[in-house]
Design a protein around this motif. Sequence first.
Motif, PDB file in Angstrom:
ATOM      1  N   ASN A  69       0.799  -1.191  -0.101  1.00  0.00           N
ATOM      2  CA  ASN A  69       0.001  -0.050   0.006  1.00  0.00           C
ATOM      3  C   ASN A  69       1.076   1.341  -0.035  1.00  0.00           C
ATOM      4  O   ASN A  69       0.638   2.309  -0.670  1.00  0.00           O
ATOM      5  N   GLN A  70       1.895   1.159   0.814  1.00  0.00           N
ATOM      6  CA  GLN A  70       2.675   2.302   0.635  1.00  0.00           C
ATOM      7  C   GLN A  70       3.467   2.626  -0.492  1.00  0.00           C
ATOM      8  O   GLN A  70       3.625   3.786  -1.031  1.00  0.00           O
ATOM      9  N   ALA A  71       3.946   1.319  -1.001  1.00  0.00           N
ATOM     10  CA  ALA A  71       4.588   1.709  -2.436  1.00  0.00           C
ATOM     11  C   ALA A  71       3.503   2.187  -3.409  1.00  0.00           C
ATOM     12  O   ALA A  71       4.022   3.115  -4.188  1.00  0.00           O
ATOM     13  N   LEU A  72       2.294   1.698  -3.487  1.00  0.00           N
ATOM     14  CA  LEU A  72       1.371   2.241  -4.471  1.00  0.00           C
ATOM     15  C   LEU A  72       1.101   3.829  -4.257  1.00  0.00           C
ATOM     16  O   LEU A  72       1.121   4.680  -5.088  1.00  0.00           O
ATOM     17  N   GLN A  73       1.019   4.079  -2.820  1.00  0.00           N
ATOM     18  CA  GLN A  73       0.650   5.449  -2.550  1.00  0.00           C
ATOM     19  C   GLN A  73       1.874   6.422  -3.069  1.00  0.00           C
ATOM     20  O   GLN A  73       1.506   7.530  -3.576  1.00  0.00           O
ATOM     21  N   GLU A  74       3.317   6.142  -2.570  1.00  0.00           N
ATOM     22  CA  GLU A  74       4.302   6.856  -2.906  1.00  0.00           C
ATOM     23  C   GLU A  74       4.238   7.050  -4.290  1.00  0.00           C
ATOM     24  O   GLU A  74       4.852   8.296  -4.920  1.00  0.00           O
ATOM     25  N   GLU A  75       4.219   5.951  -5.054  1.00  0.00           N
ATOM     26  CA  GLU A  75       4.505   5.829  -6.657  1.00  0.00           C
ATOM     27  C   GLU A  75       3.340   6.858  -7.345  1.00  0.00           C
ATOM     28  O   GLU A  75       3.634   7.501  -8.377  1.00  0.00           O
ATOM     29  N   MET A  76       2.244   6.565  -6.743  1.00  0.00           N
ATOM     30  CA  MET A  76       1.108   7.459  -7.167  1.00  0.00           C
ATOM     31  C   MET A  76       1.171   9.005  -7.021  1.00  0.00           C
ATOM     32  O   MET A  76       0.678   9.776  -7.826  1.00  0.00           O
ATOM     33  N   GLN A  77       1.821   9.162  -5.750  1.00  0.00           N
ATOM     34  CA  GLN A  77       1.968  10.709  -5.491  1.00  0.00           C
ATOM     35  C   GLN A  77       3.103  11.170  -6.228  1.00  0.00           C
ATOM     36  O   GLN A  77       3.143  12.540  -6.598  1.00  0.00           O
ATOM     37  N   ARG A  78       4.100  10.501  -6.439  1.00  0.00           N
ATOM     38  CA  ARG A  78       5.320  10.996  -7.383  1.00  0.00           C
ATOM     39  C   ARG A  78       4.964  11.188  -8.753  1.00  0.00           C
ATOM     40  O   ARG A  78       5.692  12.027  -9.430  1.00  0.00           O
ATOM     41  N   ASP A  79       4.229  10.377  -9.294  1.00  0.00           N
ATOM     42  CA  ASP A  79       4.006  10.308 -10.847  1.00  0.00           C
ATOM     43  C   ASP A  79       2.488  10.233 -11.112  1.00  0.00           C
ATOM     44  O   ASP A  79       1.925   9.346 -10.934  1.00  0.00           O
ATOM     45  N   ASP A  80       2.000  11.318 -11.902  1.00  0.00           N
ATOM     46  CA  ASP A  80       0.307  11.269 -11.901  1.00  0.00           C
ATOM     47  C   ASP A  80       0.192  10.546 -13.345  1.00  0.00           C
ATOM     48  O   ASP A  80      -1.323  10.548 -13.612  1.00  0.00           O
ATOM     49  N   ARG A  81       1.132   9.866 -13.660  1.00  0.00           N
ATOM     50  CA  ARG A  81       0.835   9.120 -14.999  1.00  0.00           C
ATOM     51  C   ARG A  81       0.425   7.469 -14.549  1.00  0.00           C
ATOM     52  O   ARG A  81      -0.201   6.709 -15.053  1.00  0.00           O
ATOM     53  N   VAL A  82       0.829   7.265 -13.108  1.00  0.00           N
ATOM     54  CA  VAL A  82       0.609   6.118 -12.693  1.00  0.00           C
ATOM     55  C   VAL A  82      -0.972   5.946 -12.037  1.00  0.00           C
ATOM     56  O   VAL A  82      -1.399   6.676 -11.433  1.00  0.00           O
ATOM     57  N   PHE A  83      -1.691   4.869 -12.430  1.00  0.00           N
ATOM     58  CA  PHE A  83      -2.958   4.883 -11.937  1.00  0.00           C
ATOM     59  C   PHE A  83      -3.152   3.218 -11.734  1.00  0.00           C
ATOM     60  O   PHE A  83      -2.464   2.318 -12.296  1.00  0.00           O
ATOM     61  N   LEU A  84      -4.303   2.812 -10.921  1.00  0.00           N
ATOM     62  CA  LEU A  84      -4.266   1.472 -10.566  1.00  0.00           C
ATOM     63  C   LEU A  84      -5.701   0.947 -10.995  1.00  0.00           C
ATOM     64  O   LEU A  84      -6.628   1.744 -10.865  1.00  0.00           O
ATOM     65  N   MET A  85      -5.772  -0.031 -11.563  1.00  0.00           N
ATOM     66  CA  MET A  85      -7.102  -0.560 -12.196  1.00  0.00           C
ATOM     67  C   MET A  85      -7.167  -2.008 -11.898  1.00  0.00           C
ATOM     68  O   MET A  85      -6.284  -2.789 -11.811  1.00  0.00           O
ATOM     69  N   GLY A  86      -8.386  -2.521 -11.441  1.00  0.00           N
ATOM     70  CA  GLY A  86      -8.661  -3.864 -11.319  1.00  0.00           C
ATOM     71  C   GLY A  86      -9.996  -4.049 -10.549  1.00  0.00           C
ATOM     72  O   GLY A  86     -10.712  -3.152 -10.271  1.00  0.00           O
ATOM     73  N   GLU A  87     -10.363  -5.247 -10.219  1.00  0.00           N
ATOM     74  CA  GLU A  87     -11.523  -5.499  -9.576  1.00  0.00           C
ATOM     75  C   GLU A  87     -11.518  -5.193  -8.222  1.00  0.00           C
ATOM     76  O   GLU A  87     -10.673  -5.596  -7.400  1.00  0.00           O
ATOM     77  N   GLU A  88     -12.348  -4.526  -7.741  1.00  0.00           N
ATOM     78  CA  GLU A  88     -12.574  -4.168  -6.118  1.00  0.00           C
ATOM     79  C   GLU A  88     -11.550  -3.337  -5.599  1.00  0.00           C
ATOM     80  O   GLU A  88     -11.096  -3.325  -4.487  1.00  0.00           O
TER      81      GLU A  88
END
Lengths: 327, 342
Positions: free
Chosen positions: A11-30
């Motif tokens: 979760n920390q990795a996702l949050q940090e990378e999404m804060q760092r780069d606005d081209r990063v997005f998360l997609m999937g079920e639920e």
Amino acid sequence: MPVVTYRDALNQALQEEMQRDDRVFLMGEEVGVYQGAYKVSKGLLQEFGEMRVVDTPITELGFAGVGVGAAMVGLRPIIEFMTWNFALLAMDQVVNSAAKMLYMSGGQFNIPIVFRGPNGAALQLSAQHSQAWESWLAHIPGLKVVAPGTPYDAKGLLKSAVRDDNPVIVLEGEMLYNTKGEVPAEEYLIPIGKAALKREGEHCSIITHGKMILVALQAADQLTKEGIRVDVLDLLSLRPMDVEAITASVRKTNRAVVLEEGWEIGGIGAQVVDYIQRECFDDLDAPIVRVHQVDVPMPYAKNLERAAKPDVPKTIAAVKKVMYLDQ
Amino acid sequence: MAKKKSESSVSTVPSPASSRAAGVAPSHTDLLRQMLLIRRFEERCAEAYALGKIGGFCHLYIGQEAVGVGAISALRADDYVISSYRDHGQALARGIPPRTIMAELFGRVDGCSKGKGGSMHLFDRNINFLGGHGIVGGHIPLATGVGFAIKYRGGDQVCLCFFGEAAVNNGAFHEALNMAALWKLPVIYLIENNRYGMGTALERASAINDIAERACSYDMPNEVVDGQDVLAVRDAVLRATQRARGEHTPTLLEVRTYRFMGHSMSDAASGTYRTKEELEEYMKRDPIIVLRTTMEKNGEWSDTAMTALDEELKAVAQDAWDFADASAEPAVEALTEDVYVW
């Protein structure tokens, strides 16, 4: 150093990378409203909004392809599969679209995408939900494949995966999400392609990856009590694989056990054994032994499932066999 | 065969991209030129295939030229195009130079994919041509992803996705259209209904024959279009681009056409799954003849000018052949390049 769960490290990795780069997005079920089937994406919808944390229909082939298409034109998708068992439906996109696009376009379209989710067996989920796919995935040129077994490795490798300009497969585990470990407060990355020596010894090398690192370390602890000290080498990356680290360990111990969650035929262990015979043929004091799932679909009954899975006693037995202590 | 023209005269062939950039609607002559270019180019492809200069699978577009030309003429330079394995026509219409396409077909280093893709995998990043893709239906979700990226960035481009009618029976099609409609993405899904998925007639593969109606499952705007009429195709795609740019609404177009050649270079044009009579009937509506009829009515047709145009385009095809033939094979070192970016 803070102690966090594997889930929170991701979760920390996702949050940090999404804060760092606005081209990063998360997609999937639920991943959004439900906060993640395993809560790995908890809080991300609230922080980043529904354009960047995207709940999909149950349509693995479709949303994996959506990710590849978005990556072709400059975004950096993270595609979550609820489990890699379901990702079989998406394999055409992972293999034929993501892995091959750079090559078949003559170097014009790289695909900076992460496909991630839990891999392998949990508990009593039976045949269709208990499969380790790493040998399928690592087979494919154009993909990188990592399999972290600890919170520290999970965070560092996921962050590297998001920053990589190639498709990267991140193999997690349902049984790992609640495990805890030290994770530095400050930012760090773990390079893709490097193994880590998690325990040092001189009598035998246990070479493994993913959640089997926990099995290997327990086996090592018990063996120590019997005066047997082993190297435990965590491959971390399955493609590219750190052949130097494998070679260095086996040249030191002269004996190897290769432990993996998946089936025997064409498994990751088969590739490790091949590297060893190529590089360390004259260093070996015994045939290499592999530990893996019994060659059957995963059964439901608790006792049968236990019998099918690789575990600590099987690993200890393998070490004793290569040391000729099983007579 | 016309003799090879000098390089300077060949380079004066206007690229479709340049006229789009100027915001000018293409003239009937421009559209005819592009269709005729595809026809003359692909006739040489068939010849090169027979001579073994082109290998592998080679799926020709002859008969379907109005679809690619009309549809792509409705786009802006910053829009995206993605296609299936029958991609030569769209690649030419979008503006990949004939030389680099032919070099790709010949497996040469100057090919648009450096000789690594071949007929089914033509790519050109500079003009947003996102490839030819070889798995039926597999690229339809990619188009949805391009639409997602456009919306993500707040752009007003569109993604135009070509595929054959056989792909509508494939799960990827339904998954992709559902998400595009659900999320309101600016994608135009263009079915090139040439009646046959390889040798299987539409009626033998699809439970409904009016396949535009598949869009009803997703409450998506849809149209049936005469694919032999380049102007009708252009108009339909223009309407779809307006929906896509303005409302981010996707469209499904069923463009009815016919291929005059076999499925690929390895099968006959008729005789097994379709009759010679059927083929001849459809050839009466050759898209080039349909446009010619319109131009004659409008007083835009001159035999002299058209003969000159035809000679010019034959020379372009010859120039592409000569360029490809002179281009080197990829260096052996290229074998292991482009697997990863480092």
